[in-house]
Motif scaffolding. Structure first.
Motif, short mmCIF file in Angstrom:
data_model
loop_
_atom_site.label_atom_id
_atom_site.label_comp_id
_atom_site.label_asym_id
_atom_site.label_seq_id
_atom_site.Cartn_x
_atom_site.Cartn_y
_atom_site.Cartn_z
N LYS A 72 53.43 27.29 33.27
CA LYS A 72 53.47 27.46 31.83
C LYS A 72 52.02 27.58 31.14
CE LYS A 72 58.08 25.61 31.99
NZ LYS A 72 58.96 24.38 31.39
N ASN A 73 51.08 28.44 31.62
CA ASN A 73 49.80 28.56 31.14
C ASN A 73 48.99 27.20 31.18
OD1 ASN A 73 49.89 31.34 31.13
ND2 ASN A 73 50.98 31.08 29.02
N LYS A 74 49.35 26.13 31.85
CA LYS A 74 48.64 25.11 31.83
C LYS A 74 48.36 24.61 33.42
CE LYS A 74 49.37 21.47 29.31
NZ LYS A 74 50.08 20.14 28.69
N VAL A 75 47.07 23.96 33.54
CA VAL A 75 46.72 23.34 34.80
C VAL A 75 47.49 22.23 35.08
CG1 VAL A 75 44.89 22.76 36.40
CG2 VAL A 75 44.45 24.61 34.67
N GLN A 76 48.34 22.21 36.10
CA GLN A 76 49.09 21.11 36.66
C GLN A 76 48.56 20.53 37.99
OE1 GLN A 76 51.46 19.52 34.74
NE2 GLN A 76 51.18 20.85 33.10
N MET A 77 48.36 19.37 38.18
CA MET A 77 47.83 18.72 39.34
C MET A 77 49.08 18.12 39.98
SD MET A 77 44.77 19.27 38.80
CE MET A 77 43.90 18.21 40.13
N LEU A 78 49.14 18.37 41.49
CA LEU A 78 49.98 17.91 42.53
C LEU A 78 49.50 17.26 43.83
CD1 LEU A 78 53.18 17.71 42.74
CD2 LEU A 78 52.94 19.89 44.04
N PRO A 79 49.60 16.13 44.19
CA PRO A 79 49.19 15.96 45.46
C PRO A 79 49.76 16.62 46.73
CG PRO A 79 49.91 13.92 44.55
CD PRO A 79 50.50 15.07 43.49
N LEU A 80 48.91 17.07 47.55
CA LEU A 80 49.50 17.93 48.77
C LEU A 80 50.83 17.29 49.43
CD1 LEU A 80 49.24 20.20 50.89
CD2 LEU A 80 47.59 18.83 52.01
N SER A 81 50.77 15.97 49.38
CA SER A 81 51.87 15.31 50.13
C SER A 81 53.37 15.44 49.23
CB SER A 81 51.59 13.55 50.02
OG SER A 81 51.46 13.26 48.84
N GLN A 82 53.15 15.84 48.00
CA GLN A 82 54.30 15.97 47.21
C GLN A 82 54.69 17.70 47.04
OE1 GLN A 82 54.36 13.90 43.49
NE2 GLN A 82 53.72 12.11 44.42
N LEU A 83 54.11 18.59 47.57
CA LEU A 83 54.21 19.85 47.58
C LEU A 83 55.44 20.34 48.00
CD1 LEU A 83 53.13 22.68 46.92
CD2 LEU A 83 52.20 22.84 48.82
N GLN A 84 56.11 19.74 49.09
CA GLN A 84 57.25 20.27 49.57
C GLN A 84 58.45 19.93 48.56
OE1 GLN A 84 58.18 22.28 52.49
NE2 GLN A 84 59.87 22.71 50.89
N TYR A 85 58.36 18.55 48.03
CA TYR A 85 59.39 18.05 46.91
C TYR A 85 59.41 19.15 45.82
CZ TYR A 85 61.56 14.87 43.41
OH TYR A 85 62.28 14.51 42.60
N ALA A 86 58.19 19.35 45.43
CA ALA A 86 57.99 20.17 44.28
C ALA A 86 58.69 21.49 44.24
CB ALA A 86 56.58 20.20 43.78
N ILE A 87 58.65 22.05 45.40
CA ILE A 87 59.34 23.39 45.72
C ILE A 87 60.83 23.10 45.91
CG2 ILE A 87 59.45 25.10 47.50
CD1 ILE A 87 56.53 24.62 48.12
N ASN A 88 61.24 22.20 46.58
CA ASN A 88 62.60 21.92 46.73
C ASN A 88 63.13 21.62 45.49
OD1 ASN A 88 62.31 22.15 49.59
ND2 ASN A 88 62.33 19.87 49.89
N ASN A 89 62.52 21.14 44.55
CA ASN A 89 63.04 20.86 43.33
C ASN A 89 62.73 21.80 42.11
OD1 ASN A 89 64.60 18.12 43.39
ND2 ASN A 89 62.90 18.05 44.59
N ASN A 90 62.24 23.21 42.48
CA ASN A 90 61.83 24.19 41.50
C ASN A 90 60.79 23.80 40.62
OD1 ASN A 90 63.66 25.93 42.95
ND2 ASN A 90 65.58 24.68 42.07
N PHE A 91 59.88 22.96 40.60
CA PHE A 91 58.79 22.61 39.81
C PHE A 91 57.67 23.71 40.22
CE2 PHE A 91 60.48 18.24 40.31
CZ PHE A 91 61.20 18.31 39.05
#
Length: 169
Positions: A111-130
């Motif tokens: 949404k036109n903003k830089v968002q940070m995410l730990p590598l360990s949470q990437l699959q969770y973020a994908i699974n939950n459509n973030f």
């Protein structure tokens, strides 16, 4: 707007100019960004390799990424000159209480903003459509001006991350 960073990259640098991208653990405040700009300008003006001036470039992009570039066609950058750039980044870390070397923290444009995410949470973020396969990822592993231009801000599905997670396309 997202592609506007390319307009800030100097056109007179060779495509194979070396690039280093340092990602801050947080967005810098305006006053901090102005101070960083001064530090970068001073560093670039005095950047030398074996006594010869380095054709360098430094900028703070998206308020969170310090990008350094050296056009080695005139002067090669090696040990001591590279060490001096790392000292600059460590100085920025200390001045502003940020981490600039955490390679486990990933950055995405959401949404036109830089968002940070730990590598360990990437699959969770994908699974939950973030994060989706088309979400833009800041690939800080780029090494040249050409890669900065074409491979820095790329969809997750086109990055090395695609091999680390299960994407539902």
């Amino acid at each position: 707007m997202i592609d506007n960073y390319r307009d800030l990259i100097p056109a007179d640098f060779a495509t194979d100019s070396r690039v280093w991208v340092y990602q801050s653990s947080r967005l810098f405040m305006m006053s901090e960004a102005l101070h960083i700009e001064d530090l970068l300008n001073s560093f670039i003006a005095n950047w030398n390799s074996h006594g010869a001036p380095v054709k360098g470039y430094g900028n703070l992009l998206f308020g969170q990424f310090v990008v350094l570039m050296a056009d080695e066609r005139a002067t090669g950058v090696s040990g001591c000159s590279t060490d001096s750039s790392v000292r600059l980044i460590k100085q920025i870390e200390q001045l502003f209480n940020v981490n600039m070397f955490d390679r486990q923290m990933l950055a995405f444009m959401v949404k036109n903003k830089v968002q940070m995410l730990p590598l360990s949470q990437l699959q969770y973020a994908i699974n939950n459509n973030f994060i989706s396969p088309d979400t833009l990822y800041f690939n800080n592993l780029v090494q040249t001006k050409e890669e900065l231009d074409s491979k820095w801000l790329i969809p997750v599905k086109d990055s090395w991350l695609a091999k680390r997670v299960t994407l539902s396309l």
